[in-house]
Design a protein around this motif. Structure first.
Motif, PDB file in Angstrom:
ATOM      1  N   TRP A   1       0.838  -1.209   0.000  1.00  0.00           N
ATOM      2  CA  TRP A   1       0.000   0.000   0.000  1.00  0.00           C
ATOM      3  C   TRP A   1       0.866   1.248   0.000  1.00  0.00           C
ATOM      4  CZ3 TRP A   1      -4.407  -0.949  -1.776  1.00  0.00           C
ATOM      5  CH2 TRP A   1      -5.085  -2.106  -1.437  1.00  0.00           C
ATOM      6  N   GLN A   2       1.982   1.165   0.729  1.00  0.00           N
ATOM      7  CA  GLN A   2       2.849   2.354   0.793  1.00  0.00           C
ATOM      8  C   GLN A   2       3.403   2.700  -0.599  1.00  0.00           C
ATOM      9  OE1 GLN A   2       5.538   2.966   4.215  1.00  0.00           O
ATOM     10  NE2 GLN A   2       7.197   3.118   2.750  1.00  0.00           N
ATOM     11  N   LYS A   3       3.757   1.662  -1.369  1.00  0.00           N
ATOM     12  CA  LYS A   3       4.288   1.921  -2.716  1.00  0.00           C
ATOM     13  C   LYS A   3       3.222   2.571  -3.595  1.00  0.00           C
ATOM     14  CE  LYS A   3       8.049  -1.300  -3.102  1.00  0.00           C
ATOM     15  NZ  LYS A   3       7.823  -2.388  -2.148  1.00  0.00           N
ATOM     16  N   MET A   4       1.968   2.111  -3.407  1.00  0.00           N
ATOM     17  CA  MET A   4       0.877   2.709  -4.196  1.00  0.00           C
ATOM     18  C   MET A   4       0.768   4.189  -3.826  1.00  0.00           C
ATOM     19  SD  MET A   4      -1.096   0.053  -5.495  1.00  0.00           S
ATOM     20  CE  MET A   4      -2.094  -1.262  -4.951  1.00  0.00           C
TER      21      MET A   4
ATOM     22  N   ALA B   1       3.498   6.162  -5.414  1.00  0.00           N
ATOM     23  CA  ALA B   1       3.815   5.753  -6.790  1.00  0.00           C
ATOM     24  C   ALA B   1       4.241   6.948  -7.653  1.00  0.00           C
ATOM     25  CB  ALA B   1       2.612   5.060  -7.412  1.00  0.00           C
ATOM     26  N   ARG B   2       3.540   8.058  -7.503  1.00  0.00           N
ATOM     27  CA  ARG B   2       3.845   9.222  -8.339  1.00  0.00           C
ATOM     28  C   ARG B   2       5.256   9.737  -8.049  1.00  0.00           C
ATOM     29  NH1 ARG B   2       3.799  14.483  -8.336  1.00  0.00           N
ATOM     30  NH2 ARG B   2       3.397  15.494 -10.329  1.00  0.00           N
ATOM     31  N   ASP B   3       5.620   9.779  -6.756  1.00  0.00           N
ATOM     32  CA  ASP B   3       6.952  10.275  -6.379  1.00  0.00           C
ATOM     33  C   ASP B   3       8.055   9.403  -6.993  1.00  0.00           C
ATOM     34  OD1 ASP B   3       6.492  12.232  -3.766  1.00  0.00           O
ATOM     35  OD2 ASP B   3       4.949  10.717  -3.976  1.00  0.00           O
TER      36      ASP B   3
ATOM     37  N   MET C   1      12.266   7.446 -10.676  1.00  0.00           N
ATOM     38  CA  MET C   1      13.261   6.487 -10.173  1.00  0.00           C
ATOM     39  C   MET C   1      13.068   5.114 -10.808  1.00  0.00           C
ATOM     40  SD  MET C   1      15.443   5.126  -8.002  1.00  0.00           S
ATOM     41  CE  MET C   1      15.805   6.283  -6.694  1.00  0.00           C
ATOM     42  N   PHE C   2      11.818   4.622 -10.763  1.00  0.00           N
ATOM     43  CA  PHE C   2      11.603   3.274 -11.268  1.00  0.00           C
ATOM     44  C   PHE C   2      11.628   3.247 -12.800  1.00  0.00           C
ATOM     45  CE2 PHE C   2       9.548   2.394  -6.930  1.00  0.00           C
ATOM     46  CZ  PHE C   2      10.771   1.951  -6.425  1.00  0.00           C
ATOM     47  N   ALA C   3      11.266   4.369 -13.433  1.00  0.00           N
ATOM     48  CA  ALA C   3      11.365   4.413 -14.893  1.00  0.00           C
ATOM     49  C   ALA C   3      12.833   4.313 -15.318  1.00  0.00           C
ATOM     50  CB  ALA C   3      10.746   5.704 -15.424  1.00  0.00           C
ATOM     51  N   ALA C   4      13.714   4.954 -14.543  1.00  0.00           N
ATOM     52  CA  ALA C   4      15.136   4.919 -14.897  1.00  0.00           C
ATOM     53  C   ALA C   4      15.720   3.514 -14.704  1.00  0.00           C
ATOM     54  CB  ALA C   4      15.904   5.917 -14.029  1.00  0.00           C
TER      55      ALA C   4
ATOM     56  N   SER D   1       9.741  19.673  -5.574  1.00  0.00           N
ATOM     57  CA  SER D   1       9.770  18.661  -6.621  1.00  0.00           C
ATOM     58  C   SER D   1      11.166  18.078  -6.757  1.00  0.00           C
ATOM     59  CB  SER D   1       9.339  19.259  -7.951  1.00  0.00           C
ATOM     60  OG  SER D   1       9.447  18.259  -8.921  1.00  0.00           O
ATOM     61  N   VAL D   2      11.255  16.730  -6.715  1.00  0.00           N
ATOM     62  CA  VAL D   2      12.547  16.107  -6.986  1.00  0.00           C
ATOM     63  C   VAL D   2      12.485  15.335  -8.313  1.00  0.00           C
ATOM     64  CG1 VAL D   2      13.305  15.961  -4.576  1.00  0.00           C
ATOM     65  CG2 VAL D   2      11.972  14.098  -5.544  1.00  0.00           C
ATOM     66  N   TRP D   3      11.435  15.627  -9.085  1.00  0.00           N
ATOM     67  CA  TRP D   3      11.284  14.947 -10.374  1.00  0.00           C
ATOM     68  C   TRP D   3      12.493  15.218 -11.255  1.00  0.00           C
ATOM     69  CZ3 TRP D   3       7.355  12.341 -13.275  1.00  0.00           C
ATOM     70  CH2 TRP D   3       6.342  11.828 -12.461  1.00  0.00           C
ATOM     71  N   GLY D   4      12.967  14.134 -11.902  1.00  0.00           N
ATOM     72  CA  GLY D   4      14.060  14.301 -12.858  1.00  0.00           C
ATOM     73  C   GLY D   4      15.408  14.495 -12.195  1.00  0.00           C
TER      74      GLY D   4
END
Ligand SMILES: Cc1cc2nc3c(=O)[nH]c(=O)nc-3n(C[C@H](O)[C@H](O)[C@H](O)COP(=O)(O)OP(=O)(O)OC[C@H]3O[C@@H](n4cnc5c(N)ncnc54)[C@H](O)[C@@H]3O)c2cc1C
Length: 441
Positions: free
Chosen positions: A281-284, A287-289, A293-296, A433-436
């Motif tokens: 549940w925590q990963k869900m 998930a957006r954050d 990371m997981f795409a890379a 934001s830490v995106w990218g």
């Protein structure tokens, strides 16, 4: 077949009060407590299971600057110095040696990336050698093959995950600090908005400062306090073979397999980056954050099983402080190994160094690696609750930089000039934001 780990004695009764209570006795918690005790502070370290029982005994033991993200390079450099300082001052052994780390490759793209990193590292004063084919093949002669090139990092090294955290815990006790195993912290108490105590399963310790170095459990603990810490774990499997010391270099990395000498007569075998993502549940929730990371890393991650739910470290439940909590139900997070990965590890290891095929597999284990969305640790006081300091999310690099992280936390707590710039580690960055900005590993 379990992960080797030295056991230490628990200190007797819980103290009624302490200057600082450190929650979680992995490598970050023990070094934090040791640096504080050295400064004359009264420290109590509470651990729900055994000292070093989770990530800090399950890792490969690499203590490296090589290929570090720029945000972590200064703390990695300081940590290497601190590993040596600890052994000198405490008389305890963590098995740390600047053995050098050897990277070998036949892939032009990978060699180019390593060379770029070495150019950057030189500007930061870090010694590292780019190897041509002759030198790489010579240093990697145990593999019996030719390599296009590689890197040798002579000032990096390894420590023994089975000995390190327990050795530091013994050193804390020598300085008068107390270490309490089988003692879960259930929560904290506040007075006037700031920390006033840590509630454990064996009673409350009055304190103005609580440091949470709870590894994979940190986000769930924070959630009880209304603090948002995006954190996700991945499950990584390792095996060890018994081989006489000196059979192979202390630490070799190739794209296919990583081989590292441990403190006992064994070498650990693992594949860099390969891990299972067990749904929880925590990963869900986060998930957006974690998308960037997981795409890379999507090539090396695969979906796991219900192990994450069974373990309870990423549950969403709330608990009361006067009843047993999930931490008391899972004293040591000891997830199942991934047998399919172990087969690949063994095959690749034998292919790299055929002598491995003649030797006995002495152990295998898995560990949950706790990650932040940008792959950089979360270290610092939480603005919402003065006196509550976070030191978690070490993102797969925390063993080597454990001493530096412990020193940094001790600096922040005692108000001295921090050993490195703490800015990159501020926990509040996850509200921005830490995106990218995912770290290069
Ligand atoms: C397979 C594998 C390979 C790795 N290889 C490397 C490597 O080569 N080099 C490297 O630098 N890093 C490596 N890592 C990562 C490294 O092991 C971790 O980053 C590091 O050990 C994290 O240390 P920690 O102290 O933050 O957490 P942990 O070691 O997980 O310790 C946290 C402790 O907190 C305790 N705890 C949690 N909640 C509570 C509570 N409420 N009350 C009391 N106690 C609590 C837990 O029981 C645990 O003992 C690897 C990790 C794995 C799993």
């Amino acid at each position: 077949m379990r992960v080797p780990l030295t056991r230490i004695e628990t200190t007797g009764a819980l103290p009624a009060s302490a200057d600082v209570v450190v929650i979680g006795a992995g490598i970050v918690g023990v070094f934090t407590a040791w640096f504080l005790a050295k400064r004359g502070m009264k420290v109590a370290l509470v651990e729900k299971g055994v000292v070093g029982g989770e990530q800090s005994s399950r890792n490969w033991g690499w203590c490296r600057q090589q290929n570090r993200d720029a945000r972590e390079l200064p703390i990695a450099t300081e940590s290497l110095r601190l590993w040596e300082q600890f052994e000198r001052e405490s008389g305890e052994s963590t098995g740390f040696r600047r053995s050098g780390l050897l990277y070998l490759s036949n892939d032009d793209g990978e060699l180019a990336r390593w060379t770029d990193w070495c150019d950057f590292a030189r500007t930061a004063g870090v010694k590292t050698h780019v190897l041509g084919s002759r030198e790489a093949s010579e240093r990697g002669r145990a593999t019996g093959r030719e390599w296009k090139g590689g890197v040798f990092a002579p000032t990096d090294g390894t420590a023994d995950p089975g000995q390190a955290a327990p050795a530091v815990a013994r050193a804390i006790q020598k300085l008068g600090g107390t270490v309490h195993q089988s003692c879960a912290a259930r929560g904290i108490e506040t007075a006037g908005g700031r920390v006033s105590g840590v509630v454990t399963e064996h009673g409350t310790i009055r304190t103005p400062v609580a440091v949470l170095s709870g590894g994979a459990w940190a986000s769930m603990f924070c959630r009880q306090l209304g603090i948002r810490l995006p954190q996700a774990t991945i499950r990584s499997s390792v095996m060890a073979v018994s081989l006489p010391r000196g059979t192979l270099p202390d630490a070799i990395h190739t794209a296919g397999i990583t081989v590292t000498r441990r403190g006992d007569n064994s070498y650990s075998l693992a594949i860099s980056g390969i891990a299972r993502l067990d749904p929880t549940w925590q990963k869900m929730r986060y998930a957006r954050d974690f998308l960037p990371m997981f795409a890379a890393r999507w090539r090396s991650l695969s979906v796991g099983n219900t192990e994450g739910i069974r373990s309870g470290h990423e549950a969403m439940q709330r608990w009361r402080l006067d009843r047993p909590t999930p931490m008391e139900r899972m004293r040591v997070l000891d997830p199942c190994v991934d047998n399919a990965t172990l087969k690949v590890i063994h095959r690749r290891a034998i292919d790299l160094c055929p002598i491995i095929g003649e030797k006995r597999v002495s152990a295998s284990w898995a560990g949950y690696i706790d990650m932040t969305p940008d792959g950089v640790p979360a270290i610092g006081e939480v603005a919402q609750i003065p006196g509550f300091v976070l030191a978690a999310g070490l993102s797969g690099h925390g063993f080597g930089i454990g001493p530096g992280c412990g020193h940094l936390v001790a600096d922040l707590v005692s108000g001295v000039t921090p050993i490195v710039d703490p800015q990159p580690y501020r926990p509040e960055r996850f509200d921005e934001s830490v995106w990218g900005k995912v770290a290069n590993f």
